[in-house]
Motif scaffolding. Sequence first.
Motif, PDB file in Angstrom:
ATOM      1  N   VAL A  79       0.820  -1.215   0.000  1.00  0.00           N
ATOM      2  CA  VAL A  79       0.000   0.000   0.000  1.00  0.00           C
ATOM      3  C   VAL A  79       0.856   1.269   0.000  1.00  0.00           C
ATOM      4  CG1 VAL A  79      -2.018  -1.070   1.059  1.00  0.00           C
ATOM      5  CG2 VAL A  79      -0.275  -0.065   2.517  1.00  0.00           C
ATOM      6  N   LYS A  80       2.141   1.098   0.338  1.00  0.00           N
ATOM      7  CA  LYS A  80       3.025   2.276   0.327  1.00  0.00           C
ATOM      8  C   LYS A  80       3.362   2.731  -1.084  1.00  0.00           C
ATOM      9  CE  LYS A  80       4.853   1.559   4.900  1.00  0.00           C
ATOM     10  NZ  LYS A  80       5.445   0.335   5.454  1.00  0.00           N
ATOM     11  N   TYR A  81       3.073   1.863  -2.081  1.00  0.00           N
ATOM     12  CA  TYR A  81       3.317   2.287  -3.461  1.00  0.00           C
ATOM     13  C   TYR A  81       2.288   3.312  -3.913  1.00  0.00           C
ATOM     14  CZ  TYR A  81       6.457  -1.703  -3.782  1.00  0.00           C
ATOM     15  OH  TYR A  81       7.472  -2.590  -3.580  1.00  0.00           O
ATOM     16  N   TYR A  82       1.233   3.494  -3.119  1.00  0.00           N
ATOM     17  CA  TYR A  82       0.196   4.431  -3.557  1.00  0.00           C
ATOM     18  C   TYR A  82       0.764   5.844  -3.588  1.00  0.00           C
ATOM     19  CZ  TYR A  82      -4.391   5.909  -4.767  1.00  0.00           C
ATOM     20  OH  TYR A  82      -5.439   6.418  -5.473  1.00  0.00           O
ATOM     21  N   PRO A  83       0.706   6.496  -4.750  1.00  0.00           N
ATOM     22  CA  PRO A  83       1.491   7.714  -4.943  1.00  0.00           C
ATOM     23  C   PRO A  83       0.878   9.014  -4.433  1.00  0.00           C
ATOM     24  CG  PRO A  83       0.403   7.110  -6.976  1.00  0.00           C
ATOM     25  CD  PRO A  83       0.012   6.080  -5.966  1.00  0.00           C
ATOM     26  N   LYS A  84      -0.392   9.011  -4.033  1.00  0.00           N
ATOM     27  CA  LYS A  84      -1.048  10.295  -3.755  1.00  0.00           C
ATOM     28  C   LYS A  84      -1.779  10.258  -2.420  1.00  0.00           C
ATOM     29  CE  LYS A  84      -2.041  11.752  -8.470  1.00  0.00           C
ATOM     30  NZ  LYS A  84      -1.635  13.170  -8.314  1.00  0.00           N
ATOM     31  N   PRO A  85      -2.027  11.446  -1.845  1.00  0.00           N
ATOM     32  CA  PRO A  85      -2.929  11.468  -0.689  1.00  0.00           C
ATOM     33  C   PRO A  85      -4.328  11.078  -1.156  1.00  0.00           C
ATOM     34  CG  PRO A  85      -2.080  13.682  -1.155  1.00  0.00           C
ATOM     35  CD  PRO A  85      -1.546  12.786  -2.212  1.00  0.00           C
ATOM     36  N   ILE A  86      -5.016  10.329  -0.308  1.00  0.00           N
ATOM     37  CA  ILE A  86      -6.321   9.802  -0.719  1.00  0.00           C
ATOM     38  C   ILE A  86      -7.374  10.248   0.299  1.00  0.00           C
ATOM     39  CG2 ILE A  86      -5.865   7.570   0.395  1.00  0.00           C
ATOM     40  CD1 ILE A  86      -7.161   6.272  -2.084  1.00  0.00           C
ATOM     41  N   TYR A  87      -8.543  10.639  -0.191  1.00  0.00           N
ATOM     42  CA  TYR A  87      -9.579  11.220   0.676  1.00  0.00           C
ATOM     43  C   TYR A  87     -10.871  10.411   0.640  1.00  0.00           C
ATOM     44  CZ  TYR A  87      -6.557  15.293   0.905  1.00  0.00           C
ATOM     45  OH  TYR A  87      -5.486  16.129   1.121  1.00  0.00           O
ATOM     46  N   THR A  97      -0.870  19.248  -6.817  1.00  0.00           N
ATOM     47  CA  THR A  97      -0.019  19.001  -5.651  1.00  0.00           C
ATOM     48  C   THR A  97      -0.469  19.842  -4.456  1.00  0.00           C
ATOM     49  OG1 THR A  97       1.509  20.587  -6.594  1.00  0.00           O
ATOM     50  CG2 THR A  97       2.054  18.235  -6.860  1.00  0.00           C
ATOM     51  N   ASP A  98      -1.143  20.975  -4.731  1.00  0.00           N
ATOM     52  CA  ASP A  98      -1.569  21.854  -3.629  1.00  0.00           C
ATOM     53  C   ASP A  98      -3.079  21.749  -3.397  1.00  0.00           C
ATOM     54  OD1 ASP A  98      -2.282  22.914  -6.055  1.00  0.00           O
ATOM     55  OD2 ASP A  98      -1.897  25.015  -5.467  1.00  0.00           O
ATOM     56  N   PHE A  99      -3.589  20.517  -3.456  1.00  0.00           N
ATOM     57  CA  PHE A  99      -5.031  20.303  -3.311  1.00  0.00           C
ATOM     58  C   PHE A  99      -5.529  20.781  -1.947  1.00  0.00           C
ATOM     59  CE2 PHE A  99      -8.325  17.184  -1.781  1.00  0.00           C
ATOM     60  CZ  PHE A  99      -9.368  17.717  -2.509  1.00  0.00           C
ATOM     61  N   ASN A 100      -6.629  21.540  -1.974  1.00  0.00           N
ATOM     62  CA  ASN A 100      -7.258  22.012  -0.744  1.00  0.00           C
ATOM     63  C   ASN A 100      -8.684  21.448  -0.669  1.00  0.00           C
ATOM     64  OD1 ASN A 100      -8.584  23.373   1.261  1.00  0.00           O
ATOM     65  ND2 ASN A 100      -7.678  25.376   0.758  1.00  0.00           N
ATOM     66  N   PRO A 101      -8.964  20.567   0.319  1.00  0.00           N
ATOM     67  CA  PRO A 101     -10.293  19.945   0.420  1.00  0.00           C
ATOM     68  C   PRO A 101     -11.439  20.957   0.475  1.00  0.00           C
ATOM     69  CG  PRO A 101      -8.757  18.890   1.917  1.00  0.00           C
ATOM     70  CD  PRO A 101      -8.048  20.081   1.356  1.00  0.00           C
ATOM     71  N   ASP A 102     -11.171  22.170   1.010  1.00  0.00           N
ATOM     72  CA  ASP A 102     -12.239  23.170   1.091  1.00  0.00           C
ATOM     73  C   ASP A 102     -12.738  23.571  -0.298  1.00  0.00           C
ATOM     74  OD1 ASP A 102     -12.104  23.116   3.805  1.00  0.00           O
ATOM     75  OD2 ASP A 102     -10.730  24.834   3.958  1.00  0.00           O
ATOM     76  N   HIS A 103     -11.821  23.602  -1.271  1.00  0.00           N
ATOM     77  CA  HIS A 103     -12.222  23.950  -2.639  1.00  0.00           C
ATOM     78  C   HIS A 103     -13.148  22.889  -3.211  1.00  0.00           C
ATOM     79  CE1 HIS A 103      -8.327  26.528  -3.070  1.00  0.00           C
ATOM     80  NE2 HIS A 103      -9.262  27.078  -2.288  1.00  0.00           N
ATOM     81  N   LEU A 104     -12.816  21.622  -2.910  1.00  0.00           N
ATOM     82  CA  LEU A 104     -13.658  20.522  -3.391  1.00  0.00           C
ATOM     83  C   LEU A 104     -15.044  20.613  -2.738  1.00  0.00           C
ATOM     84  CD1 LEU A 104     -14.050  17.900  -4.984  1.00  0.00           C
ATOM     85  CD2 LEU A 104     -13.111  16.660  -3.036  1.00  0.00           C
ATOM     86  N   LYS A 105     -15.042  20.944  -1.448  1.00  0.00           N
ATOM     87  CA  LYS A 105     -16.311  21.050  -0.723  1.00  0.00           C
ATOM     88  C   LYS A 105     -17.196  22.141  -1.350  1.00  0.00           C
ATOM     89  CE  LYS A 105     -18.264  21.063   3.837  1.00  0.00           C
ATOM     90  NZ  LYS A 105     -18.307  21.678   5.133  1.00  0.00           N
ATOM     91  N   ALA A 106     -16.560  23.269  -1.656  1.00  0.00           N
ATOM     92  CA  ALA A 106     -17.306  24.376  -2.259  1.00  0.00           C
ATOM     93  C   ALA A 106     -17.869  23.949  -3.619  1.00  0.00           C
ATOM     94  CB  ALA A 106     -16.386  25.594  -2.420  1.00  0.00           C
ATOM     95  N   TYR A 107     -17.067  23.235  -4.384  1.00  0.00           N
ATOM     96  CA  TYR A 107     -17.527  22.759  -5.689  1.00  0.00           C
ATOM     97  C   TYR A 107     -18.744  21.831  -5.529  1.00  0.00           C
ATOM     98  CZ  TYR A 107     -17.777  19.504  -9.628  1.00  0.00           C
ATOM     99  OH  TYR A 107     -18.232  18.703 -10.639  1.00  0.00           O
ATOM    100  N   LEU A 108     -18.638  20.895  -4.574  1.00  0.00           N
ATOM    101  CA  LEU A 108     -19.731  19.933  -4.393  1.00  0.00           C
ATOM    102  C   LEU A 108     -21.001  20.641  -3.932  1.00  0.00           C
ATOM    103  CD1 LEU A 108     -17.769  16.942  -2.792  1.00  0.00           C
ATOM    104  CD2 LEU A 108     -18.679  17.084  -5.118  1.00  0.00           C
ATOM    105  N   GLU A 109     -20.834  21.697  -3.101  1.00  0.00           N
ATOM    106  CA  GLU A 109     -22.000  22.473  -2.668  1.00  0.00           C
ATOM    107  C   GLU A 109     -22.655  23.171  -3.854  1.00  0.00           C
ATOM    108  OE1 GLU A 109     -20.706  23.244   1.974  1.00  0.00           O
ATOM    109  OE2 GLU A 109     -20.142  24.696   0.419  1.00  0.00           O
ATOM    110  N   SER A 110     -21.791  23.626  -4.778  1.00  0.00           N
ATOM    111  CA  SER A 110     -22.326  24.311  -5.966  1.00  0.00           C
ATOM    112  C   SER A 110     -23.111  23.332  -6.838  1.00  0.00           C
ATOM    113  CB  SER A 110     -21.197  24.937  -6.780  1.00  0.00           C
ATOM    114  OG  SER A 110     -20.517  23.941  -7.523  1.00  0.00           O
ATOM    115  N   ARG A 111     -22.876  22.019  -6.639  1.00  0.00           N
ATOM    116  CA  ARG A 111     -23.629  21.006  -7.386  1.00  0.00           C
ATOM    117  C   ARG A 111     -24.834  20.517  -6.572  1.00  0.00           C
ATOM    118  NH1 ARG A 111     -21.217  19.272 -12.583  1.00  0.00           N
ATOM    119  NH2 ARG A 111     -22.220  17.277 -12.114  1.00  0.00           N
ATOM    120  N   ASN A 112     -25.220  21.306  -5.584  1.00  0.00           N
ATOM    121  CA  ASN A 112     -26.411  21.014  -4.773  1.00  0.00           C
ATOM    122  C   ASN A 112     -26.290  19.784  -3.873  1.00  0.00           C
ATOM    123  OD1 ASN A 112     -27.908  23.221  -5.597  1.00  0.00           O
ATOM    124  ND2 ASN A 112     -28.497  22.150  -7.480  1.00  0.00           N
TER     125      ASN A 112
END
Lengths: 242, 301
Positions: B219-227, B264-279
């Motif tokens: 599992v350490k081969y996984y290259p990215k942070p996962i949410y 590389t500079d992913f911010n979960p708050d931006h994703l949250k805002a996007y999902l809210e914009s999709r109702n």
Amino acid sequence: MNNNKVIQVEGLTKMFGDFTAVNAITFEVDKGEIFGFLGANGAGKTTAMKMLIGISNPTSGNANVAGFDVFTHTENIKKNIGYMSQKFALYDDLTVRENITFFGGIYGLSRKRIKEKSDALIEELGLQNVANKLVGALPLGWKQKLSFSVSLIHDPKIVFLDEPTGGVDPITRRQFWELIYKAANQGTTVFVTTHYMDEAEYCDRVSIMVNGKIEALDTPKKLKEQFKAENMNDVFLKLARG
Amino acid sequence: MVSISVKHISKSYKSVNALQDISFEVKEGELFGLIGPDGAGKTTLFRILTTLLFADEGTATVAGFDVVADYKSIRNSVGYMPGKFSLYQDLTVEENLDFFATIFGTTIEENYDLIKDIYVQIEPFKNRRAGKLSGGMKQKLALSCALIHKPKVLFLDEPTTGVDPVSRKEFWDMLKRLQQKGITILVSTPYMDEAALCDRIALIQDGKILEIDTPEAIVKYYPKPIYNVRANNMYQLINSLNAYEHNHSVYPFGEFVHYTDNRTDFNPDHLKAYLESRNLSNIHIEKTIATIEDTFMELAK
């Protein structure tokens, strides 16, 4: 009957000699619901499902599927449901297009409608390049997705899926569930059995059969609370171990 | 000591490359898992190692014997449980077991210790024909027959496919006990959660090995942070995440969707805002740990 309840089962029982395979099960399934039907091997799932799809006569009880009685109107039930299992799916010796045409014909669709359905389905699944290839030559995951879509060709009210994703790779398994979500979102009721407990979490509600009886029935969230379990696998182990 | 050695094995059928340059080693007493979906090439590899099929290229040894030159010695030293039930349906439980014992020049009594744990569960049905057994009982009989000549190496091809979680857990408990008796086990499975129960695993897809390591290391081969992402409507959530221009992968995982981002500079708050914009509402995003299944899907992409 309530139009929103597409499956209504009350005290449904099946006996083989003095062995009770299905013991007075009672439940209802709503239109557009994804209903998970779980249980250990031999718990009675397949027997119960056979009664619901009209190919096995119940010993006692009542059941209404897609608006028809399972004792008296099994032919109507068959016309109004779709069915897909891992064991029987499509004809390997027919092409993709021939399989769609065959099943469309079985369900009495017109030639024009079959043509429209075939084109739409092939495009949706991205099978344009293999439409005239034998199904036997397709990877398992493609076959299963095609098989699911074919089971919906006559726009059934309910589709019954018997372990649809067994042995399928994890990416295709998820694509398969996206197809299930889509069908449910369009109002088709999905009745599904699976041995993958993560898939149980994708269902709106889940029932768990133990020795012929439904021992638990609720949303995955509530079942986890009820059994103080971290995931559905734990719920299943706690219940089915008895 | 090496119990199974596979070097550069390749095998093709007509237009299909079933195995492509496969190499790995299994140590004596190791429980080694081949993890991959149907069509990955697992059964072809099993058939080559149990001397039922010739490879096009490469060499392999099992229990010190070459799979081509010493095939007879291998057949005496290994137990093989194929994915498809292959016992005699018209013989009873006891007759099947007796038959396999006799073929290998032994008796049920001589090696009863080895199969006792498993066989006692089906012994009440010993006069029943094998064809009339339930799936779980067939599986236990097949394992008993594969063990009756006390093999050094045990090959199990998808022993738990189509088996419910309770029986699967019992089966793996049995494997652990066999391993403690010094038997090397090569087992294949399409269930990723079973991978964690092996000492080492090879992830295999389309005839190629994607990675070999311990379950903890893989599992350490996984290259990215996962949410973990959750919202009020799963279907809308998947559609919205799939439509999000920055997504790297979107896979449903139980009650969550596992999401990775290609920035590389992913911010979960931006994703949250996007999902809210999709109702969507009740949005919940938190970092999680990659599983073997995540790793498999990333490598197989």
